[in-house]
Design a protein around this motif. Structure first.
Motif, PDB file in Angstrom:
ATOM      1  N   SER A 214      -0.082  30.451 -17.157  1.00  0.00           N
ATOM      2  CA  SER A 214      -0.757  31.466 -16.337  1.00  0.00           C
ATOM      3  C   SER A 214      -1.183  32.642 -17.204  1.00  0.00           C
ATOM      4  CB  SER A 214       0.174  31.968 -15.226  1.00  0.00           C
ATOM      5  OG  SER A 214       0.569  30.913 -14.381  1.00  0.00           O
ATOM      6  N   PRO A 215      -2.307  33.266 -16.906  1.00  0.00           N
ATOM      7  CA  PRO A 215      -2.735  34.440 -17.686  1.00  0.00           C
ATOM      8  C   PRO A 215      -1.757  35.608 -17.506  1.00  0.00           C
ATOM      9  CG  PRO A 215      -4.099  34.175 -15.727  1.00  0.00           C
ATOM     10  CD  PRO A 215      -3.252  32.940 -15.815  1.00  0.00           C
ATOM     11  N   LEU A 216      -1.615  36.384 -18.544  1.00  0.00           N
ATOM     12  CA  LEU A 216      -0.708  37.527 -18.476  1.00  0.00           C
ATOM     13  C   LEU A 216      -1.227  38.555 -17.472  1.00  0.00           C
ATOM     14  CD1 LEU A 216       0.072  38.048 -22.279  1.00  0.00           C
ATOM     15  CD2 LEU A 216       1.454  36.870 -20.559  1.00  0.00           C
ATOM     16  N   PRO A 217      -0.317  39.257 -16.792  1.00  0.00           N
ATOM     17  CA  PRO A 217      -0.760  40.232 -15.785  1.00  0.00           C
ATOM     18  C   PRO A 217      -1.362  41.479 -16.424  1.00  0.00           C
ATOM     19  CG  PRO A 217       1.617  40.342 -16.049  1.00  0.00           C
ATOM     20  CD  PRO A 217       1.153  39.179 -16.885  1.00  0.00           C
ATOM     21  N   ARG A 218      -2.338  42.042 -15.739  1.00  0.00           N
ATOM     22  CA  ARG A 218      -2.902  43.330 -16.161  1.00  0.00           C
ATOM     23  C   ARG A 218      -2.078  44.457 -15.565  1.00  0.00           C
ATOM     24  NH1 ARG A 218      -7.826  43.335 -18.619  1.00  0.00           N
ATOM     25  NH2 ARG A 218      -9.095  41.438 -18.454  1.00  0.00           N
ATOM     26  N   ILE A 219      -1.899  45.495 -16.339  1.00  0.00           N
ATOM     27  CA  ILE A 219      -1.126  46.640 -15.864  1.00  0.00           C
ATOM     28  C   ILE A 219      -2.004  47.481 -14.936  1.00  0.00           C
ATOM     29  CG2 ILE A 219       0.089  48.751 -16.545  1.00  0.00           C
ATOM     30  CD1 ILE A 219       0.712  47.384 -19.202  1.00  0.00           C
ATOM     31  N   PRO A 220      -1.585  47.708 -13.707  1.00  0.00           N
ATOM     32  CA  PRO A 220      -2.410  48.491 -12.776  1.00  0.00           C
ATOM     33  C   PRO A 220      -2.345  49.983 -13.095  1.00  0.00           C
ATOM     34  CG  PRO A 220      -0.330  47.942 -11.747  1.00  0.00           C
ATOM     35  CD  PRO A 220      -0.324  47.254 -13.090  1.00  0.00           C
ATOM     36  N   LYS A 221      -3.309  50.707 -12.596  1.00  0.00           N
ATOM     37  CA  LYS A 221      -3.302  52.165 -12.745  1.00  0.00           C
ATOM     38  C   LYS A 221      -2.381  52.761 -11.681  1.00  0.00           C
ATOM     39  CE  LYS A 221      -6.191  56.306 -12.575  1.00  0.00           C
ATOM     40  NZ  LYS A 221      -7.565  56.863 -12.375  1.00  0.00           N
ATOM     41  N   VAL A 222      -1.379  53.507 -12.136  1.00  0.00           N
ATOM     42  CA  VAL A 222      -0.455  54.158 -11.199  1.00  0.00           C
ATOM     43  C   VAL A 222      -0.508  55.674 -11.332  1.00  0.00           C
ATOM     44  CG1 VAL A 222       1.077  52.163 -11.070  1.00  0.00           C
ATOM     45  CG2 VAL A 222       1.467  53.906 -12.834  1.00  0.00           C
ATOM     46  N   ILE A 223      -1.396  56.183 -12.167  1.00  0.00           N
ATOM     47  CA  ILE A 223      -1.549  57.636 -12.299  1.00  0.00           C
ATOM     48  C   ILE A 223      -2.050  58.202 -10.971  1.00  0.00           C
ATOM     49  CG2 ILE A 223      -2.865  59.484 -13.437  1.00  0.00           C
ATOM     50  CD1 ILE A 223      -2.827  57.815 -15.961  1.00  0.00           C
ATOM     51  N   GLY A 224      -1.402  59.253 -10.514  1.00  0.00           N
ATOM     52  CA  GLY A 224      -1.747  59.866  -9.231  1.00  0.00           C
ATOM     53  C   GLY A 224      -0.865  59.400  -8.092  1.00  0.00           C
ATOM     54  N   LEU A 225      -0.033  58.377  -8.321  1.00  0.00           N
ATOM     55  CA  LEU A 225       0.855  57.867  -7.276  1.00  0.00           C
ATOM     56  C   LEU A 225       2.225  58.522  -7.372  1.00  0.00           C
ATOM     57  CD1 LEU A 225       0.093  54.023  -7.433  1.00  0.00           C
ATOM     58  CD2 LEU A 225      -1.051  55.783  -6.081  1.00  0.00           C
ATOM     59  N   THR A 226       2.950  58.526  -6.262  1.00  0.00           N
ATOM     60  CA  THR A 226       4.340  58.968  -6.286  1.00  0.00           C
ATOM     61  C   THR A 226       5.178  57.902  -6.978  1.00  0.00           C
ATOM     62  OG1 THR A 226       4.863  57.938  -4.154  1.00  0.00           O
ATOM     63  CG2 THR A 226       4.010  60.210  -4.113  1.00  0.00           C
ATOM     64  N   LEU A 227       6.418  58.237  -7.295  1.00  0.00           N
ATOM     65  CA  LEU A 227       7.285  57.284  -7.983  1.00  0.00           C
ATOM     66  C   LEU A 227       7.490  56.032  -7.135  1.00  0.00           C
ATOM     67  CD1 LEU A 227       9.066  56.510 -10.337  1.00  0.00           C
ATOM     68  CD2 LEU A 227      10.941  57.800  -9.269  1.00  0.00           C
ATOM     69  N   ARG A 228       7.705  56.211  -5.854  1.00  0.00           N
ATOM     70  CA  ARG A 228       7.930  55.062  -4.969  1.00  0.00           C
ATOM     71  C   ARG A 228       6.679  54.180  -4.916  1.00  0.00           C
ATOM     72  NH1 ARG A 228      10.276  56.296   0.896  1.00  0.00           N
ATOM     73  NH2 ARG A 228      11.894  57.099  -0.487  1.00  0.00           N
ATOM     74  N   GLU A 229       5.513  54.799  -4.812  1.00  0.00           N
ATOM     75  CA  GLU A 229       4.268  54.027  -4.765  1.00  0.00           C
ATOM     76  C   GLU A 229       4.012  53.310  -6.091  1.00  0.00           C
ATOM     77  OE1 GLU A 229       1.849  57.007  -1.685  1.00  0.00           O
ATOM     78  OE2 GLU A 229       1.651  57.213  -3.859  1.00  0.00           O
ATOM     79  N   ALA A 230       4.305  53.983  -7.202  1.00  0.00           N
ATOM     80  CA  ALA A 230       4.088  53.381  -8.516  1.00  0.00           C
ATOM     81  C   ALA A 230       5.003  52.177  -8.724  1.00  0.00           C
ATOM     82  CB  ALA A 230       4.318  54.420  -9.611  1.00  0.00           C
ATOM     83  N   LYS A 231       6.265  52.314  -8.343  1.00  0.00           N
ATOM     84  CA  LYS A 231       7.200  51.191  -8.460  1.00  0.00           C
ATOM     85  C   LYS A 231       6.691  49.989  -7.672  1.00  0.00           C
ATOM     86  CE  LYS A 231      11.617  53.620  -9.144  1.00  0.00           C
ATOM     87  NZ  LYS A 231      12.938  53.906  -8.509  1.00  0.00           N
TER      88      LYS A 231
END
Length: 317
Positions: A214-231
């Motif tokens: 399987s292709p490796l996952p891309r890291i999503p953008k979490v800038i601007g999110l709260t810690l809970r949302e980023a997790k």
């Protein structure tokens, strides 16, 4: 000699009085009044307009009194106080306090207010309800949902809905990528019939399958999110949360409002399943906006480099 008698003015008739009053008005206005008086339609229209204007002012006055128009008070800071202390503070401002939720924070005093809405400093009318979240006296527990056999996204949603979170993702070789093979709490497997209870907010370790083709996952953008949302966003694509750092000055009560302004590795780059992404959080909105623009620019450069690399690989073939 003729006797002199005092001269007396004869009494005026009603018509004379009307003429005197009418002559005191400007000619144009006097003609308008005569026209209105003689025309019954105009007279009714004028009367309706006058009644409408009077009703408008009366209704507006009543509404202003009923809604206390212009009477505003400033919401005090209730966070950090107990409910009894908050009630004494709110009596001066005639605010109504209502507890809508409770969380268990071990480092906070039981019964202490953790959050409030509206926020401190806002102007509200007297009698406004203020919704509070308080610290529970003891942690709440619930049965950990059984998520083995589900996809990672489904398992994550089931755990979060129940009030739990993912502690760590552990990947093992399997024919299907992101299929949950096992779930662990404090090192023990959760079975369908175990009905294991844990404190809400506890972390559950998920053992997840990965097909190495399987292709490796891309890291999503979490800038601007709260810690809970980023997790939640990172777990969804099969990544773990690395180091977490808060800006200086951010207290325990502010962590829920802090947002990510930096992440490493950067968004859209690729990493192994189960890889870690470190997060930095702040309350400075300008810092978040500036970092977001820089991260987007770096992502565009990365996309160009990736495309050029793919073109070179095709040419070699």
């Amino acid at each position: 000699m003729m006797s002199s008698t005092p001269f007396t003015r004869p009494p005026r008739r009603n018509g004379d009085n009307r003429r005197v009053r009418r002559t005191q008005l400007p000619p144009v206005l006097a003609r308008m009044l005569d026209t209105i008086r003689r025309n019954i339609i105009l007279r009714n229209i004028v009367m309706a307009l006058c009644i409408g204007i009077i009703l408008y002012f009366v209704i507006n006055l009543v509404l202003n009194i009923y809604t206390r128009h212009g009477q505003r008070i400033i919401v005090p800071t209730l966070i950090g106080h107990t409910f009894d202390e908050a009630q004494k503070m709110s009596e001066k401002g005639e605010l109504r306090l209502e507890i809508i939720d409770s969380l268990y924070m071990p480092k906070q005093k039981p019964g202490q207010i953790l959050d409030q809405s509206p926020k401190p400093g806002m102007g509200v009318k007297k009698g406004r309800r203020v919704f509070l979240t308080v610290n529970a006296f003891r942690p709440r527990t619930d049965v950990i949902p059984y998520v083995t056999g589900y996809s990672l996204r489904q398992a994550k949603n089931m755990l979060e809905t129940k009030g739990f979170e993912i502690e760590r993702l552990v990947y093992r070789s399997d024919m299907a990528t992101n299929n949950v093979l096992d779930e662990l709490y404090k090192g023990r497997s959760i079975t369908h019939d175990s009905r294991t209870k844990a404190e809400l907010g506890s972390g559950i370790t998920l053992v997840v399958g990965v097909n190495h083709s399987s292709p490796l996952p891309r890291i999503p953008k979490v800038i601007g999110l709260t810690l809970r949302e980023a997790k939640s966003r990172l777990w969804e694509v099969g990544l773990n949360v690395g180091n977490i750092k808060f800006d200086s000055g951010i207290g325990t009560n502010d962590t829920e409002d802090a947002r990510v302004y930096r992440q490493e590795p950067n968004q859209q780059s690729r990493t192994d399943y189960g890889g870690k992404v470190s997060l930095w959080l702040t309350l400075d909105t300008q810092k978040i906006a500036s970092s977001s623009k820089s991260s987007d620019a770096a992502t565009r450069r990365y996309a160009v480099d990736e495309e050029e690399s793919a073109d070179n690989d095709r040419e070699k073939e």
